[in-house]
Design a protein around this motif. Sequence first.
Motif, PDB file in Angstrom:
ATOM      1  N   HIS A 165      -6.123  93.777 -33.385  1.00 24.44           N
ATOM      2  CA  HIS A 165      -6.465  92.672 -32.480  1.00 24.44           C
ATOM      3  C   HIS A 165      -5.533  91.482 -32.702  1.00 24.44           C
ATOM      4  N   LEU A 187     -12.079  83.175 -27.195  1.00 18.54           N
ATOM      5  CA  LEU A 187     -12.487  84.446 -26.575  1.00 18.54           C
ATOM      6  C   LEU A 187     -14.017  84.513 -26.469  1.00 18.54           C
ATOM      7  N   LYS A 240     -15.197  85.208 -40.491  1.00 23.48           N
ATOM      8  CA  LYS A 240     -15.536  86.606 -40.748  1.00 23.48           C
ATOM      9  C   LYS A 240     -15.034  87.126 -42.096  1.00 23.48           C
ATOM     10  N   ASP A 295      -7.995  78.151 -40.445  1.00 23.12           N
ATOM     11  CA  ASP A 295      -9.169  77.304 -40.287  1.00 23.12           C
ATOM     12  C   ASP A 295     -10.320  77.855 -41.120  1.00 23.12           C
ATOM     13  N   SER A 304     -15.152  68.484 -34.745  1.00 25.89           N
ATOM     14  CA  SER A 304     -15.490  69.704 -34.034  1.00 25.89           C
ATOM     15  C   SER A 304     -16.915  69.534 -33.532  1.00 25.89           C
ATOM     16  N   TYR A 343     -18.627  78.378 -43.860  1.00 25.69           N
ATOM     17  CA  TYR A 343     -18.255  79.771 -43.597  1.00 25.69           C
ATOM     18  C   TYR A 343     -18.489  80.624 -44.839  1.00 25.69           C
ATOM     19  N   ASN A 381      -3.309  89.879 -29.788  1.00 30.10           N
ATOM     20  CA  ASN A 381      -3.469  88.467 -29.411  1.00 30.10           C
ATOM     21  C   ASN A 381      -2.129  87.753 -29.451  1.00 30.10           C
ATOM     22  N   SER A 416     -16.186  83.949 -28.731  1.00 32.99           N
ATOM     23  CA  SER A 416     -16.629  84.714 -29.912  1.00 32.99           C
ATOM     24  C   SER A 416     -16.538  86.227 -29.693  1.00 32.99           C
ATOM     25  N   GLY A 458     -10.900  84.089 -34.502  1.00 38.38           N
ATOM     26  CA  GLY A 458     -11.567  84.585 -35.704  1.00 38.38           C
ATOM     27  C   GLY A 458     -11.586  86.087 -35.803  1.00 38.38           C
ATOM     28  N   THR A 459     -10.409  86.698 -35.961  1.00 36.60           N
ATOM     29  CA  THR A 459     -10.376  88.164 -36.056  1.00 36.60           C
ATOM     30  C   THR A 459     -10.155  88.632 -37.503  1.00 36.60           C
ATOM     31  N   ILE A 460     -10.742  89.803 -37.826  1.00 32.93           N
ATOM     32  CA  ILE A 460     -10.415  90.463 -39.100  1.00 32.93           C
ATOM     33  C   ILE A 460      -9.801  91.827 -38.824  1.00 32.93           C
ATOM     34  N   TYR A 466     -21.491  87.049 -33.061  1.00 29.93           N
ATOM     35  CA  TYR A 466     -20.483  87.984 -32.559  1.00 29.93           C
ATOM     36  C   TYR A 466     -21.177  89.155 -31.866  1.00 29.93           C
TER      37      TYR A 466
HETATM   38  N1  LIG Z   1     -18.279  74.324 -35.099  1.00 31.45           N
HETATM   39  C1  LIG Z   1     -17.079  74.728 -35.441  1.00 31.45           C
HETATM   40  O1  LIG Z   1     -16.292  73.981 -35.995  1.00 31.45           O
HETATM   41  C2  LIG Z   1     -16.656  76.131 -35.117  1.00 31.45           C
HETATM   42  C3  LIG Z   1     -17.554  76.973 -34.447  1.00 31.45           C
HETATM   43  C4  LIG Z   1     -17.118  78.236 -34.140  1.00 31.45           C
HETATM   44  C5  LIG Z   1     -15.862  78.638 -34.510  1.00 31.45           C
HETATM   45  N2  LIG Z   1     -15.012  77.825 -35.191  1.00 31.45           N
HETATM   46  C6  LIG Z   1     -13.667  78.280 -35.603  1.00 31.45           C
HETATM   47  O2  LIG Z   1     -13.036  78.939 -34.540  1.00 31.45           O
HETATM   48  C7  LIG Z   1     -12.738  80.284 -34.917  1.00 31.45           C
HETATM   49  C8  LIG Z   1     -12.875  81.174 -33.726  1.00 31.45           C
HETATM   50  O3  LIG Z   1     -14.188  81.188 -33.225  1.00 31.45           O
HETATM   51  P1  LIG Z   1     -15.035  82.509 -33.136  1.00 31.45           P
HETATM   52  O4  LIG Z   1     -14.670  83.404 -34.257  1.00 31.45           O
HETATM   53  O5  LIG Z   1     -16.473  82.141 -32.950  1.00 31.45           O
HETATM   54  O6  LIG Z   1     -14.602  83.116 -31.732  1.00 31.45           O
HETATM   55  P2  LIG Z   1     -13.314  83.851 -31.107  1.00 31.45           P
HETATM   56  O7  LIG Z   1     -12.081  83.625 -31.846  1.00 31.45           O
HETATM   57  O8  LIG Z   1     -13.403  83.526 -29.639  1.00 31.45           O
HETATM   58  O9  LIG Z   1     -13.746  85.383 -31.230  1.00 31.45           O
HETATM   59  C9  LIG Z   1     -13.675  86.103 -32.416  1.00 31.45           C
HETATM   60  C10 LIG Z   1     -14.279  87.479 -32.081  1.00 31.45           C
HETATM   61  O10 LIG Z   1     -13.443  88.103 -31.109  1.00 31.45           O
HETATM   62  C11 LIG Z   1     -13.048  89.386 -31.560  1.00 31.45           C
HETATM   63  N3  LIG Z   1     -11.655  89.580 -31.145  1.00 31.45           N
HETATM   64  C12 LIG Z   1     -10.570  88.836 -31.477  1.00 31.45           C
HETATM   65  N4  LIG Z   1      -9.461  89.329 -30.894  1.00 31.45           N
HETATM   66  C13 LIG Z   1      -9.858  90.415 -30.186  1.00 31.45           C
HETATM   67  C14 LIG Z   1      -9.178  91.367 -29.382  1.00 31.45           C
HETATM   68  N5  LIG Z   1      -7.847  91.307 -29.190  1.00 31.45           N
HETATM   69  N6  LIG Z   1      -9.889  92.373 -28.799  1.00 31.45           N
HETATM   70  C15 LIG Z   1     -11.232  92.464 -28.982  1.00 31.45           C
HETATM   71  N7  LIG Z   1     -11.939  91.586 -29.744  1.00 31.45           N
HETATM   72  C16 LIG Z   1     -11.252  90.567 -30.345  1.00 31.45           C
HETATM   73  C17 LIG Z   1     -13.186  89.346 -33.073  1.00 31.45           C
HETATM   74  O11 LIG Z   1     -13.521  90.635 -33.540  1.00 31.45           O
HETATM   75  P3  LIG Z   1     -12.520  91.425 -34.541  1.00 31.45           P
HETATM   76  O12 LIG Z   1     -12.702  90.790 -35.878  1.00 31.45           O
HETATM   77  O13 LIG Z   1     -13.003  92.827 -34.450  1.00 31.45           O
HETATM   78  O14 LIG Z   1     -11.137  91.234 -33.979  1.00 31.45           O
HETATM   79  C18 LIG Z   1     -14.342  88.365 -33.288  1.00 31.45           C
HETATM   80  O15 LIG Z   1     -15.574  89.054 -33.317  1.00 31.45           O
HETATM   81  C19 LIG Z   1     -13.694  80.600 -36.066  1.00 31.45           C
HETATM   82  O16 LIG Z   1     -13.231  81.654 -36.900  1.00 31.45           O
HETATM   83  C20 LIG Z   1     -13.708  79.273 -36.764  1.00 31.45           C
HETATM   84  O17 LIG Z   1     -12.549  79.152 -37.569  1.00 31.45           O
HETATM   85  C21 LIG Z   1     -15.395  76.559 -35.475  1.00 31.45           C
END
Ligand SMILES: NC(=O)c1ccc[n+]([C@@H]2O[C@H](COP(=O)([O-])OP(=O)(O)OC[C@H]3O[C@@H](n4cnc5c(N)ncnc54)[C@H](OP(=O)(O)O)[C@@H]3O)[C@@H](O)[C@H]2O)c1
Length: 267
Positions: A251, A213, A27, A64, A165, A69, A255, A215, A245-247, A36
């Motif tokens: 949050h 979470l 993000k 990561d 991955s 990205y 977490n 996503s 993946g939070t910005i 998301y």
């Molecule tokens: N193929 C691959 O290798 C692959 C694929 C997917 C992901 N990844 C890696 O894994 C990381 C995580 O995956 P992801 O970003 O898809 O999913 P995630 O970490 O499950 O979810 C991130 C989402 O959750 C929200 N969030 C986080 N903490 C929160 C909280 N306490 N309350 C409410 N919402 C919350 C974030 O929004 P806010 O920004 O508003 O907090 C964001 O939209 C990625 O950033 C990446 O580094 C790798």
Amino acid sequence: MKTLHNLHRPLGSTGLHVSPLGLGTVKIGRNQSVKYPSGFELPDDQQVRELLALAQDLGINLLDTAPAYGISEERLGPLLRGQRHQWVLCSKVGEEFADGESWFDFSAAHTRRSVERSLQRLQTDHLELVLVHSNGDDLTVLEDEVYPALQALKQEGLIGGFGFSGKTVAGGLKALEDGDCAMVTWNLREQTERPVLDFALSHNKGILVKKALASGHICLEGEDPLSAGFELVFSHPAVNSAIIGTINPAHLRQNVETVARILSQQR
Ligand SMILES: NC(=O)c1ccc[n+]([C@@H]2O[C@H](COP(=O)([O-])OP(=O)(O)OC[C@H]3O[C@@H](n4cnc5c(N)ncnc54)[C@H](OP(=O)(O)O)[C@@H]3O)[C@@H](O)[C@H]2O)c1
């Protein structure tokens, strides 16, 4: 405020020690073709600088990123100047993303070019970890040249460890035979990769969780989705770190607080 400083753990047998939460950086680099719950603007440099500082204060040492990205790697390079040694950096190879579309290349030549480009973008001479960014056809990808190419880069010292991955159990298991680490999807909605976690535990391999979470989708349901989500994630002892993946700084704090409480109770 609870932090993760005293909860760092070994990442399999890589020799790396990582915080139980890592910071995912999709993000900060890309807001097109992502899944998301809602759209978002990329944070500006000052916001990312503050997010990184907060993550460090909270005891997070794992970042990561990936070429796929968007501008994540390019942005992190300058922002990490002066603090590079305080982070474990994980990037990826295989997937490229531009103009809203992904494409894949798992050849040896591309793998080397991609790692060299990541080093340049991240302004460093070493990456602690590089993962194959699979297209989902995991076993075919593992038959390509990417794994031997990463093994060579590890021998040359450009990368510390490598892994995969992916999306399938068969791929995850195969990838862990020769690799150091797997990044798996493991959350309240999706637990099919459990055999990969079991294998990692019995063979002392690293496990990073993506989409812990779902996503962000699980955050929209139930009474205390964060506690329920992180309890599930850390219920499997193979999990070394969940990359979130939070910005949003609030949050990030929530977490960390939740995970610190859950892991302290497990001790
Ligand atoms: N193929 C691959 O290798 C692959 C694929 C997917 C992901 N990844 C890696 O894994 C990381 C995580 O995956 P992801 O970003 O898809 O999913 P995630 O970490 O499950 O979810 C991130 C989402 O959750 C929200 N969030 C986080 N903490 C929160 C909280 N306490 N309350 C409410 N919402 C919350 C974030 O929004 P806010 O920004 O508003 O907090 C964001 O939209 C990625 O950033 C990446 O580094 C790798």
